[in-house]
Design a protein around this motif. Sequence first.
Motif, PDB file in Angstrom:
ATOM      1  N   ALA A  21       2.282 -34.883 -59.941  1.00 28.99           N
ATOM      2  CA  ALA A  21       2.385 -33.611 -60.654  1.00 28.99           C
ATOM      3  C   ALA A  21       1.008 -32.976 -60.817  1.00 28.99           C
ATOM      4  CB  ALA A  21       3.042 -33.826 -62.019  1.00 28.99           C
ATOM      5  N   LEU A  22       0.017 -33.780 -61.163  1.00 21.27           N
ATOM      6  CA  LEU A  22      -1.345 -33.259 -61.288  1.00 21.27           C
ATOM      7  C   LEU A  22      -1.853 -32.718 -59.956  1.00 21.27           C
ATOM      8  CD1 LEU A  22      -3.116 -35.922 -63.546  1.00 21.27           C
ATOM      9  CD2 LEU A  22      -2.470 -33.609 -64.165  1.00 21.27           C
ATOM     10  N   GLN A  23      -1.560 -33.454 -58.906  1.00 22.82           N
ATOM     11  CA  GLN A  23      -2.003 -33.039 -57.580  1.00 22.82           C
ATOM     12  C   GLN A  23      -1.349 -31.717 -57.176  1.00 22.82           C
ATOM     13  OE1 GLN A  23      -1.122 -35.859 -54.464  1.00 22.82           O
ATOM     14  NE2 GLN A  23      -2.708 -35.027 -53.138  1.00 22.82           N
ATOM     15  N   LEU A  24      -0.072 -31.559 -57.477  1.00 24.91           N
ATOM     16  CA  LEU A  24       0.617 -30.312 -57.146  1.00 24.91           C
ATOM     17  C   LEU A  24       0.015 -29.121 -57.875  1.00 24.91           C
ATOM     18  CD1 LEU A  24       4.367 -31.389 -57.094  1.00 24.91           C
ATOM     19  CD2 LEU A  24       3.047 -30.456 -55.191  1.00 24.91           C
ATOM     20  N   VAL A  25      -0.276 -29.279 -59.162  1.00 28.98           N
ATOM     21  CA  VAL A  25      -0.881 -28.181 -59.922  1.00 28.98           C
ATOM     22  C   VAL A  25      -2.267 -27.870 -59.375  1.00 28.98           C
ATOM     23  CG1 VAL A  25      -1.760 -27.487 -62.189  1.00 28.98           C
ATOM     24  CG2 VAL A  25       0.481 -28.550 -62.009  1.00 28.98           C
ATOM     25  N   ILE A  65       6.235 -22.936 -65.675  1.00 33.03           N
ATOM     26  CA  ILE A  65       7.140 -24.015 -65.273  1.00 33.03           C
ATOM     27  C   ILE A  65       6.367 -25.151 -64.610  1.00 33.03           C
ATOM     28  CG2 ILE A  65       9.067 -24.629 -63.750  1.00 33.03           C
ATOM     29  CD1 ILE A  65      10.128 -21.734 -64.298  1.00 33.03           C
ATOM     30  N   SER A  66       5.448 -24.823 -63.716  1.00 34.26           N
ATOM     31  CA  SER A  66       4.701 -25.887 -63.030  1.00 34.26           C
ATOM     32  C   SER A  66       3.777 -26.620 -64.009  1.00 34.26           C
ATOM     33  CB  SER A  66       3.914 -25.333 -61.840  1.00 34.26           C
ATOM     34  OG  SER A  66       3.085 -24.268 -62.213  1.00 34.26           O
ATOM     35  N   PHE A  67       3.106 -25.887 -64.887  1.00 35.01           N
ATOM     36  CA  PHE A  67       2.261 -26.550 -65.882  1.00 35.01           C
ATOM     37  C   PHE A  67       3.095 -27.415 -66.834  1.00 35.01           C
ATOM     38  CE2 PHE A  67      -1.194 -23.391 -65.032  1.00 35.01           C
ATOM     39  CZ  PHE A  67      -2.243 -24.296 -64.888  1.00 35.01           C
ATOM     40  N   SER A  68       4.194 -26.866 -67.334  1.00 35.20           N
ATOM     41  CA  SER A  68       5.033 -27.616 -68.274  1.00 35.20           C
ATOM     42  C   SER A  68       5.609 -28.868 -67.632  1.00 35.20           C
ATOM     43  CB  SER A  68       6.163 -26.733 -68.810  1.00 35.20           C
ATOM     44  OG  SER A  68       5.644 -25.688 -69.589  1.00 35.20           O
ATOM     45  N   SER A  69       6.003 -28.760 -66.374  1.00 34.34           N
ATOM     46  CA  SER A  69       6.535 -29.930 -65.655  1.00 34.34           C
ATOM     47  C   SER A  69       5.470 -31.009 -65.495  1.00 34.34           C
ATOM     48  CB  SER A  69       7.071 -29.525 -64.284  1.00 34.34           C
ATOM     49  OG  SER A  69       8.162 -28.654 -64.423  1.00 34.34           O
ATOM     50  N   ALA A  70       4.260 -30.587 -65.162  1.00 32.67           N
ATOM     51  CA  ALA A  70       3.162 -31.548 -65.002  1.00 32.67           C
ATOM     52  C   ALA A  70       2.797 -32.188 -66.341  1.00 32.67           C
ATOM     53  CB  ALA A  70       1.950 -30.863 -64.382  1.00 32.67           C
ATOM     54  N   ILE A  71       2.798 -31.388 -67.407  1.00 32.70           N
ATOM     55  CA  ILE A  71       2.525 -31.935 -68.744  1.00 32.70           C
ATOM     56  C   ILE A  71       3.592 -32.946 -69.115  1.00 32.70           C
ATOM     57  CG2 ILE A  71       2.464 -31.362 -71.215  1.00 32.70           C
ATOM     58  CD1 ILE A  71       1.105 -28.666 -70.345  1.00 32.70           C
ATOM     59  N   SER A  72       4.852 -32.627 -68.838  1.00 33.33           N
ATOM     60  CA  SER A  72       5.954 -33.561 -69.124  1.00 33.33           C
ATOM     61  C   SER A  72       5.807 -34.856 -68.331  1.00 33.33           C
ATOM     62  CB  SER A  72       7.305 -32.919 -68.802  1.00 33.33           C
ATOM     63  OG  SER A  72       7.586 -31.894 -69.706  1.00 33.33           O
ATOM     64  N   ALA A  73       5.373 -34.747 -67.086  1.00 31.91           N
ATOM     65  CA  ALA A  73       5.167 -35.945 -66.263  1.00 31.91           C
ATOM     66  C   ALA A  73       4.066 -36.807 -66.870  1.00 31.91           C
ATOM     67  CB  ALA A  73       4.819 -35.555 -64.833  1.00 31.91           C
ATOM     68  N   CYS A  74       3.009 -36.176 -67.349  1.00 26.13           N
ATOM     69  CA  CYS A  74       1.933 -36.930 -68.006  1.00 26.13           C
ATOM     70  C   CYS A  74       2.428 -37.573 -69.294  1.00 26.13           C
ATOM     71  CB  CYS A  74       0.742 -36.022 -68.302  1.00 26.13           C
ATOM     72  SG  CYS A  74      -0.141 -35.503 -66.818  1.00 26.13           S
ATOM     73  N   GLU A  75       3.251 -36.850 -70.021  1.00 21.78           N
ATOM     74  CA  GLU A  75       3.847 -37.413 -71.241  1.00 21.78           C
ATOM     75  C   GLU A  75       4.658 -38.664 -70.911  1.00 21.78           C
ATOM     76  OE1 GLU A  75       7.586 -36.613 -74.202  1.00 21.78           O
ATOM     77  OE2 GLU A  75       6.949 -34.994 -72.883  1.00 21.78           O
ATOM     78  N   GLU A  76       5.504 -38.560 -69.897  1.00 24.39           N
ATOM     79  CA  GLU A  76       6.335 -39.702 -69.489  1.00 24.39           C
ATOM     80  C   GLU A  76       5.494 -40.874 -68.998  1.00 24.39           C
ATOM     81  OE1 GLU A  76       9.673 -40.109 -69.831  1.00 24.39           O
ATOM     82  OE2 GLU A  76       9.631 -38.188 -70.889  1.00 24.39           O
ATOM     83  N   GLY A  77       4.342 -40.569 -68.417  1.00 23.90           N
ATOM     84  CA  GLY A  77       3.449 -41.613 -67.926  1.00 23.90           C
ATOM     85  C   GLY A  77       2.438 -42.079 -68.963  1.00 23.90           C
ATOM     86  N   SER A  78       2.611 -41.650 -70.213  1.00 18.41           N
ATOM     87  CA  SER A  78       1.708 -42.018 -71.319  1.00 18.41           C
ATOM     88  C   SER A  78       0.261 -41.631 -71.024  1.00 18.41           C
ATOM     89  CB  SER A  78       1.814 -43.507 -71.645  1.00 18.41           C
ATOM     90  OG  SER A  78       3.124 -43.817 -72.064  1.00 18.41           O
ATOM     91  N   GLU A  79       0.081 -40.498 -70.387  1.00 16.55           N
ATOM     92  CA  GLU A  79      -1.245 -39.986 -70.046  1.00 16.55           C
ATOM     93  C   GLU A  79      -1.555 -38.769 -70.915  1.00 16.55           C
ATOM     94  OE1 GLU A  79      -3.496 -41.221 -67.902  1.00 16.55           O
ATOM     95  OE2 GLU A  79      -2.202 -42.900 -67.350  1.00 16.55           O
ATOM     96  N   TRP A  80      -1.712 -39.013 -72.216  1.00 20.22           N
ATOM     97  CA  TRP A  80      -1.859 -37.909 -73.172  1.00 20.22           C
ATOM     98  C   TRP A  80      -3.126 -37.091 -72.934  1.00 20.22           C
ATOM     99  CZ3 TRP A  80      -5.865 -37.552 -76.692  1.00 20.22           C
ATOM    100  CH2 TRP A  80      -6.628 -38.706 -76.896  1.00 20.22           C
TER     101      TRP A  80
END
Length: 129
Positions: free
Chosen positions: A10-14, A27-42
């Motif tokens: 997700a980070l790479q895509l952004v 949408i792309s930023f929010s999706s990437a933020i959500s992916a980081c949240e799910e990966g515990s990458e606050w």
Amino acid sequence: CAKSGKWEQALQLVSVMSDGKVKANLISFSSAISACEEGSEWQKALQLYSDMIRSKVKSNSISFNSTISACEKGASWVEALQLFREMVQRQVETNTITYNAMVSACEKGGEWQKALQIFNVMVRDKFEE
């Protein structure tokens, strides 16, 4: 990427979007933020949120809630509280997700007094009509 926990992709895509002709949007930023949240990458979620604001993309309750939830998972109550205050200041609508993440972030940070204050704000704001 968010649901599968592939925050790196997700980070790479952004990043690719920002470098190329396709502009990253809410949408792309929010999706990437959500992916980081799910990966515990606050911390990465916070960085993406900052990048989103610098890119002049207007945040909404989803982007705020995802970033606050990422901070909650990292027990980063100070950052979560800053985001919450920014959310209120920008008059972005708060909801149950916002308050749950805030109370949990404060609890994980050992800040039960702050958690109680936020809970009381939720009760006042949502049930006082």
